[in-house]
Write a protein that holds these residues in place. Structure first.
Motif, mmCIF file in Angstrom:
data_model
loop_
_atom_site.group_PDB
_atom_site.id
_atom_site.type_symbol
_atom_site.label_atom_id
_atom_site.label_comp_id
_atom_site.label_asym_id
_atom_site.label_seq_id
_atom_site.Cartn_x
_atom_site.Cartn_y
_atom_site.Cartn_z
ATOM 1 N N GLY A 235 0.783 -1.267 0.046
ATOM 2 C CA GLY A 235 -0.205 0.152 0.069
ATOM 3 C C GLY A 235 1.035 1.155 0.052
ATOM 4 O O GLY A 235 0.783 2.052 -0.921
ATOM 5 N N SER A 236 1.799 1.399 0.977
ATOM 6 C CA SER A 236 2.679 2.623 1.003
ATOM 7 C C SER A 236 3.765 2.544 -0.228
ATOM 8 O O SER A 236 4.031 3.497 -0.635
ATOM 9 N N PHE A 237 3.966 1.524 -0.651
ATOM 10 C CA PHE A 237 4.919 1.500 -1.711
ATOM 11 C C PHE A 237 4.175 1.985 -2.818
ATOM 12 O O PHE A 237 5.030 2.723 -3.608
ATOM 13 N N GLY A 238 2.682 1.707 -3.231
ATOM 14 C CA GLY A 238 2.403 2.220 -4.202
ATOM 15 C C GLY A 238 2.195 3.743 -4.409
ATOM 16 O O GLY A 238 2.714 4.369 -5.327
ATOM 17 N N TRP A 239 1.981 4.295 -3.240
ATOM 18 C CA TRP A 239 1.750 5.982 -3.440
ATOM 19 C C TRP A 239 3.307 6.380 -3.364
ATOM 20 O O TRP A 239 3.519 7.262 -3.949
ATOM 21 N N ARG A 240 4.143 5.741 -2.674
ATOM 22 C CA ARG A 240 5.645 6.274 -2.730
ATOM 23 C C ARG A 240 6.200 6.207 -4.090
ATOM 24 O O ARG A 240 7.081 6.920 -4.506
ATOM 25 N N PHE A 241 5.746 5.040 -4.616
ATOM 26 C CA PHE A 241 6.167 5.008 -6.283
ATOM 27 C C PHE A 241 5.857 5.763 -7.022
ATOM 28 O O PHE A 241 6.698 6.622 -7.751
ATOM 29 N N LEU A 242 4.561 6.386 -6.999
ATOM 30 C CA LEU A 242 4.121 7.491 -7.800
ATOM 31 C C LEU A 242 5.035 8.876 -7.400
ATOM 32 O O LEU A 242 5.471 9.628 -8.405
ATOM 33 N N ASP A 243 5.103 9.196 -6.102
ATOM 34 C CA ASP A 243 6.111 10.163 -5.702
ATOM 35 C C ASP A 243 7.506 9.935 -6.039
ATOM 36 O O ASP A 243 8.003 11.178 -6.747
ATOM 37 N N GLU A 244 8.004 9.006 -6.359
ATOM 38 C CA GLU A 244 9.306 8.884 -6.550
ATOM 39 C C GLU A 244 9.443 9.029 -8.167
ATOM 40 O O GLU A 244 10.338 9.461 -8.723
ATOM 41 N N LEU A 245 8.389 8.518 -8.972
ATOM 42 C CA LEU A 245 8.312 8.917 -10.472
ATOM 43 C C LEU A 245 8.361 10.220 -10.678
ATOM 44 O O LEU A 245 9.254 10.981 -11.542
ATOM 45 N N ALA A 246 7.651 10.927 -10.114
ATOM 46 C CA ALA A 246 7.477 12.279 -10.061
ATOM 47 C C ALA A 246 8.843 13.154 -9.620
ATOM 48 O O ALA A 246 9.128 14.215 -10.341
ATOM 49 N N ALA A 247 9.539 12.498 -8.845
ATOM 50 C CA ALA A 247 10.607 13.363 -8.399
ATOM 51 C C ALA A 247 11.936 12.754 -9.225
ATOM 52 O O ALA A 247 12.943 13.284 -8.788
ATOM 53 N N LEU A 248 11.667 12.092 -9.982
ATOM 54 C CA LEU A 248 13.062 11.295 -10.589
ATOM 55 C C LEU A 248 13.802 12.521 -11.187
ATOM 56 O O LEU A 248 13.222 13.535 -11.878
ATOM 57 N N THR A 249 15.062 12.393 -11.218
ATOM 58 C CA THR A 249 15.865 13.364 -12.059
ATOM 59 C C THR A 249 16.487 12.464 -13.334
ATOM 60 O O THR A 249 16.778 11.302 -13.431
ATOM 61 N N PRO A 250 17.320 13.317 -14.138
ATOM 62 C CA PRO A 250 17.950 12.628 -15.411
ATOM 63 C C PRO A 250 19.034 11.941 -14.852
ATOM 64 O O PRO A 250 19.498 10.601 -15.349
ATOM 65 N N ALA A 251 19.938 12.287 -13.592
ATOM 66 C CA ALA A 251 20.963 11.513 -13.117
ATOM 67 C C ALA A 251 20.351 10.329 -12.680
ATOM 68 O O ALA A 251 21.148 9.229 -12.847
ATOM 69 N N ALA A 252 19.156 10.147 -12.141
ATOM 70 C CA ALA A 252 18.711 8.867 -11.518
ATOM 71 C C ALA A 252 18.250 7.835 -12.525
ATOM 72 O O ALA A 252 18.770 6.798 -12.345
ATOM 73 N N VAL A 253 17.951 8.435 -13.678
ATOM 74 C CA VAL A 253 17.539 7.552 -14.770
ATOM 75 C C VAL A 253 18.624 7.034 -15.505
ATOM 76 O O VAL A 253 19.018 5.771 -15.704
ATOM 77 N N ALA A 254 19.679 7.974 -15.685
ATOM 78 C CA ALA A 254 21.071 7.542 -16.229
ATOM 79 C C ALA A 254 21.963 6.656 -15.310
ATOM 80 O O ALA A 254 22.581 5.777 -15.888
ATOM 81 N N GLY A 255 21.759 6.608 -13.986
ATOM 82 C CA GLY A 255 22.340 6.122 -12.988
ATOM 83 C C GLY A 255 21.758 4.600 -12.671
ATOM 84 O O GLY A 255 22.482 3.776 -12.098
ATOM 85 N N ALA A 256 20.752 4.280 -13.291
ATOM 86 C CA ALA A 256 19.938 2.971 -13.013
ATOM 87 C C ALA A 256 21.257 1.801 -13.558
ATOM 88 O O ALA A 256 21.955 2.264 -14.531
#
Ligand SMILES: Nc1ncnc2c1ncn2[C@@H]1O[C@H](COP(=O)(O)OP(=O)(O)OP(=O)(O)O)[C@@H](O)[C@H]1O
Ligand SMILES: Cc1ncsc1CCO
Ligand SMILES: [Mg+2]
Length: 261
Positions: A235-256
């Motif tokens: 449950g809490s993962f679901g809403w946290r996941f949306l928040d983290e998607l919204a907070a994503l940075t280009p560096a985080a995407v490049a750093g995967a």
């Protein structure tokens, strides 16, 4: 490349048309909004070709299939091909029934640019014996890598297999993407939502469905790993996941963690 595509997605906010299942409609629309794209969910045969023509990409998911939707799916895929738009196919549980098997064959003939599915669905699509019949995977991604390569070559499509470590191939190139969270398969329709996000990246990466797929999976891997921190369950993962998607940075995407395979 991944960071650049992510920046382009945020700047262009592509309209992505999704024929997706009842379970995923709301989840996937929120995922696309959080990532920075503009979702449209529709399924009426009367308007689907017109909607496809004004969208940057089309995604088709047949999780809750019925006869009218199949008509819409075919019309939409044909319209996408006419307009030169990429379309992404998510054949949810296609191995479950003969009806799904017939429809999957019809849709594959309409040349999806990308197929995004779990390991069991990919194994079955290549003609193998899958370890699950329903929407949840019963096989490891590693067991589907050969099937993914075969399918990619046979269909001329990018194949993105997801699970604990994702695998993406166009038949020639291939890579694995690690990250995410074991809580992701505990939240329904995240795979379906990822298919829609693959469509969003494909809309801003014309002619490069492989990089578009890798970028979308990398974004999910990064957001999933971040959302797990502090989550106490699905449950809490679901809403946290949306928040983290919204907070994503280009560096985080490049750093995967993306490793050539
Ligand atoms: N054990 C795991 N550890 C880390 N990430 C995972 C794990 N299992 C799945 N994922 C991630 O979850 C996302 C959805 O993939 P999954 O393979 O669960 O899709 P799916 O089975 O089609 O889901 P659904 O049909 O419920 O929409 C992907 O980003 C994938 O990397
Ligand atoms: C649970 C479920 N049933 C049909 S589609 C779907 C969403 C996950 O694939
Ligand atoms: Mg699925």
């Amino acid at each position: 490349m991944r960071a650049e595509l992510f920046l382009r997605l945020r700047a262009e906010k592509p309209l992505v048309l999704n024929i997706t299942n009842f379970v995923a409609m709301n989840v996937a629309a929120n995922v696309l909004l959080a990532a920075g794209a503009s979702p449209a969910m529709a399924c009426a045969p009367e308007e689907i070709a017109d909607l496809t023509a004004i969208s940057g990409a089309l995604t088709v998911n047949f999780g809750t299939l019925n006869a009218e939707w199949v008509v819409a799916m075919r019309l939409a895929a044909e319209a996408a091909n006419r307009a030169g738009r990429p379309w992404v196919f998510d054949p949810v549980a296609h191995q479950a029934t003969p009806y799904r098997g017939t429809v999957v064959a019809q849709l594959l003939r309409l040349r999806p640019a990308i197929i995004r599915a779990n390991a069991s669905e990919i194994i079955a699509l290549a003609g193998g014996q899958a370890g699950a019949a329903g929407p949840d995977a019963g096989d490891a991604v590693e067991a589907a890598e050969g099937a993914a390569r075969d399918l990619a070559l046979r269909l001329g499509a990018v194949v993105a297999v997801t699970g604990a470590v994702d695998f993406v191939t166009d038949g020639a190139r291939a890579c694995r993407i690690a990250g995410g969270s074991a809580l992701m398969p505990q939240v329904t329709a995240l795979g379906c939502s990822l298919t829609c996000l693959v469509g969003a990246f494909a809309a801003v990466a014309p002619g490069d469905p492989f990089e578009a797929s890798v970028a979308a999976l990398a974004a999910f891997a990064a957001a999933g790993a971040a959302a797990e921190v502090g989550a106490s369950g699905p449950g809490s993962f679901g809403w946290r996941f949306l928040d983290e998607l919204a907070a994503l940075t280009p560096a985080a995407v490049a750093g995967a963690c993306v490793v050539p395979a």
